[in-house]
Design an enzyme around this catalytic site. Structure first.
Site: not given
Ligand code: C5P
Length: 220
Positions: A29-31
């Protein structure tokens, strides 16, 4: 009080990260926190639009007056967007969609091994914004660009390659999860910086800017 600049308009917005499974317990995933996309959804609803928010996993409450569809992967986000976008006037792609996903997620949890870490094959995700922008009779499309360098060049290249009239550039790459942001609009005429502010204030200014362009494009 917000003027009803989007009264009678139907708006589809993507927000948050995507989550791409590696196996049943792991993923990439990412931030992205979803804050900017949710603020835009709220501002669009305040402006009188009917708002469909297609959201990756976030910890945020549904903004008042907004209909949210929860998704995890880019493929699910694409399907939800294509289902919602028919007849919409405006599509704002704020989600940080993973560029790649593990090609074949494992059905069972990958066990720790003595012969080193497993290799993961990635495959490219669909570009949801480019696909919606290419729909005949589709909505007015707005994209986002978060770059760590050369924002203007990258944002304008993105605008042209995805064939969208407007790209919103995030100044600096440290806006993830923050309440404040600084954005610049990139259109065919060039760069238009907006005053820095909290994400909701910016979202309201952005919605007013988009509504103006939408009115101009629908009366063209
Ligand atoms: O190509 P890039 O990911 O840099 O472009 C960012 C813009 O495109 C954002 O508006 C993002 O929401 C959208 N996008 C998308 N589908 C993807 C990748 C990006 O809609 N697979």
């Amino acid at each position: 009080f917000q003027p009803q600049r989007l009264a009678g308009r139907r708006v589809v917005i993507t927000a948050g990260p995507t989550f791409e499974p590696i196996d049943p317990v792991r993923g990439i995933t990412n931030r992205s926190s979803g804050k900017m996309g949710y603020a835009i959804a709220r501002a669009a609803a305040e402006a009188g639009a009917r708002v469909d928010l297609i959201s990756g996993p976030t910890a945020l409450p549904v903004p008042w007056g907004v209909t949210r569809t929860d998704v995890e992967t880019a493929a699910q986000m694409r399907a939800a967007v294509l289902a919602a976008v028919h007849g919409a006037n405006l599509f704002v792609a704020v989600a940080a969609v993973a560029d790649w996903r593990p090609a074949v997620p494992h059905a069972e949890k990958i066990k720790r091994r003595t012969n080193g870490p497993p290799a993961i094959d990635f495959t490219e995700n669909p570009d949801i914004l480019a696909e919606v922008a290419a729909l005949p009779g589709g909505p007015y499309c707005v994209g986002f660009a978060a770059e760590t360098q050369h924002l203007e060049a990258h944002a304008q290249a993105k605008r042209r390659s995805k064939n969208v009239p407007l790209i919103v550039g995030n100044l600096g790459h440290l806006t993830f999860g923050k309440d404040d942001n600084e954005i610049v609009l990139f259109d065919a005429a060039g760069a238009h910086p907006l005053p820095a502010g909290d994400k909701l204030t910016l979202a309201r200014v952005l919605v007013a800017e988009i509504a103006r362009r939408l009115d101009a494009s629908s009366s063209a």
